[in-house]
Design an enzyme around this catalytic site. Structure first.
Site, PDB file in Angstrom:
ATOM      1  N   ASP A  49       0.739  -1.343  -0.105  1.00 13.03           N
ATOM      2  CA  ASP A  49       0.326  -0.105  -0.314  1.00 13.03           C
ATOM      3  C   ASP A  49       1.151   1.510   0.410  1.00 13.03           C
ATOM      4  OD1 ASP A  49       0.561   0.155   2.978  1.00 13.03           O
ATOM      5  OD2 ASP A  49      -1.005   0.491   3.300  1.00 13.03           O
ATOM      6  N   SER A  50       2.350   1.126   0.512  1.00 16.01           N
ATOM      7  CA  SER A  50       2.966   2.061   0.256  1.00 16.01           C
ATOM      8  C   SER A  50       2.935   3.273  -1.635  1.00 16.01           C
ATOM      9  CB  SER A  50       4.507   1.813  -0.120  1.00 16.01           C
ATOM     10  OG  SER A  50       4.878   0.309  -1.519  1.00 16.01           O
ATOM     11  N   ASP A  88      -1.138  -6.375  -0.166  1.00 17.06           N
ATOM     12  CA  ASP A  88      -1.419  -5.775   0.918  1.00 17.06           C
ATOM     13  C   ASP A  88      -2.109  -5.115   1.160  1.00 17.06           C
ATOM     14  OD1 ASP A  88       0.091  -4.292   2.968  1.00 17.06           O
ATOM     15  OD2 ASP A  88       0.875  -3.349   2.094  1.00 17.06           O
ATOM     16  N   LYS A 118      -1.771  -9.285   3.100  1.00 17.11           N
ATOM     17  CA  LYS A 118      -0.516  -9.551   4.015  1.00 17.11           C
ATOM     18  C   LYS A 118      -1.698  -8.015   4.922  1.00 17.11           C
ATOM     19  CE  LYS A 118       3.117  -5.929   3.890  1.00 17.11           C
ATOM     20  NZ  LYS A 118       2.786  -4.810   4.795  1.00 17.11           N
ATOM     21  N   GLU A 120      -1.369  -5.303   8.880  1.00 19.52           N
ATOM     22  CA  GLU A 120      -0.698  -4.888   9.658  1.00 19.52           C
ATOM     23  C   GLU A 120      -0.959  -5.241  11.252  1.00 19.52           C
ATOM     24  OE1 GLU A 120       0.175  -0.691   8.720  1.00 19.52           O
ATOM     25  OE2 GLU A 120       0.461  -1.045   6.815  1.00 19.52           O
ATOM     26  N   GLU A 187       8.966  -4.471  10.998  1.00 19.02           N
ATOM     27  CA  GLU A 187       9.274  -2.594   9.941  1.00 19.02           C
ATOM     28  C   GLU A 187      10.103  -2.271  11.454  1.00 19.02           C
ATOM     29  OE1 GLU A 187       7.011  -1.167   7.111  1.00 19.02           O
ATOM     30  OE2 GLU A 187       7.654   1.074   7.685  1.00 19.02           O
TER      31      GLU A 187
HETATM   32  O1  KIV Z   1       3.511  -1.266   1.400  1.00 17.75           O
HETATM   33  C1  KIV Z   1       4.858  -1.124   1.594  1.00 17.75           C
HETATM   34  O2  KIV Z   1       5.394  -1.369   1.010  1.00 17.75           O
HETATM   35  C2  KIV Z   1       4.960  -2.658   2.516  1.00 17.75           C
HETATM   36  C3  KIV Z   1       6.649  -2.599   2.548  1.00 17.75           C
HETATM   37  C4  KIV Z   1       7.463  -1.971   3.225  1.00 17.75           C
HETATM   38  C5  KIV Z   1       6.842  -3.981   4.049  1.00 17.75           C
HETATM   39  O3  KIV Z   1       4.473  -2.476   3.664  1.00 17.75           O
END
Ligand code: KIV
Length: 271
Positions: A49-50, A88, A118, A120, A187
């Site tokens: 989600d970055s 994510d 994924k 969090e 992280e």
């Molecule tokens: O969103 C992302 O890119 C991440 C990584 C930095 C682990 O969660």
């Protein structure tokens, strides 16, 4: 490693940990980047989600929507052959309840072709992890600095520096393993804490800013290639700077077009 043309599967995460081989993971948000990462033999690709901060210009990852994640994940799927593909789950796609979490995790698999999702969070998201797993979808955990909760954490800062928070992160890691995660991202935690967690868990740890003792490493690709320059965390190693190269190319295009040097005969049709 999958340069031999074999698809990296969920079993390979554990196999690599047991063999002491490092796991590699990078982010991708589009098809050509996924093709390059896959070609390099990187084990896993994360559609992070970055993407919200790196490509879409948001101030934080909390703004990213399910539709945006599915759109980017579908593009990455089309460029991925052998790497294990993780989608994510964005903020508020899983926090409100098990049913919604399962439905949204299912979209990553069904609509975008992801191999896993994924999430969090620590012990508080274990019921979600179990619900998603019971739908047959593998889950990657993510603890330490969890960017979706950056407001609550008071900024992008190293987590687990004092004994109390280190113990909490360690416990969260154990909870996520018990809930059934196949691996966990750590992280921004001190490397000694990452070493202890890695030693304690049977599933692999994948570090980002967590030092060299983790079972694998993940980074944001745009950070390591110099294509995102708003900030560069201390833990990022920049291997090249494509941002500079792009600026040079577009500046030359502008200059040559303005001066009339482009297009020349070699770049025109004569008949
Ligand atoms: O969103 C992302 O890119 C991440 C990584 C930095 C682990 O969660």
């Amino acid at each position: 490693m999958n340069m031999d043309g074999k698809k990296f599967t969920i079993l390979d995460f554990k196999r690599k940990k047991e063999a002491g081989d490092k796991i590699t993971m990078l982010t991708a948000y589009d098809c050509p980047m996924a093709e390059l990462i896959d070609q390099a033999g990187v084990d896993a690709i994360l559609v992070g989600d970055s993407v919200g901060m790196v490509l879409l210009g948001y101030e934080s990852t909390a703004r990213v929507t399910m539709e945006e994640m599915i759109h980017h994940s579908r593009a990455v799927r089309r460029g991925t052959r052998n790497a294990f593909l993780v989608g994510d789950m964005p903020f508020m796609s899983y926090q409100a309840g098990d049913e919604e979490a399962v439905r949204n995790a299912g979209r990553f698999v069904k609509e975008a072709g992801c191999d896993a999702v994924k999430l969090e969070g620590g012990r508080e998201i274990c019921p979600r992890v179990e619900a998603i797993l019971s739908a047959g979808i593998p889950v990657l955990g993510h603890i330490g600095l969890t960017p979706q909760s950056v407001t609550r954490l008071g900024g992008y800062r190293v987590q687990g520096r004092d004994a109390e928070s280190a113990a909490r992160i360690m416990k969260d890691a154990v909870f996520l393993e018990s809930a059934g995660c196949f691996a966990v991202v750590l992280e921004c935690v001190p490397r000694e804490l990452a070493r202890r967690i890695t030693g304690k868990l049977r599933i692999p740890t994948i570090g980002i800013g967590a030092g060299s003792h983790c079972d694998g490493q993940v980074l944001v690709t745009h950070d390591i290639i110099g294509y995102f320059d708003k900030f560069l965390p201390k833990f990022v190693k920049q291997y090249t700077n494509v941002g500079e190269k792009i600026l040079e190319a577009v500046t030359r295009f502008k200059e040559e077009t303005t001066s009339g040097a482009f297009p020349d005969d070699g770049h025109s049709f004569t008949s």
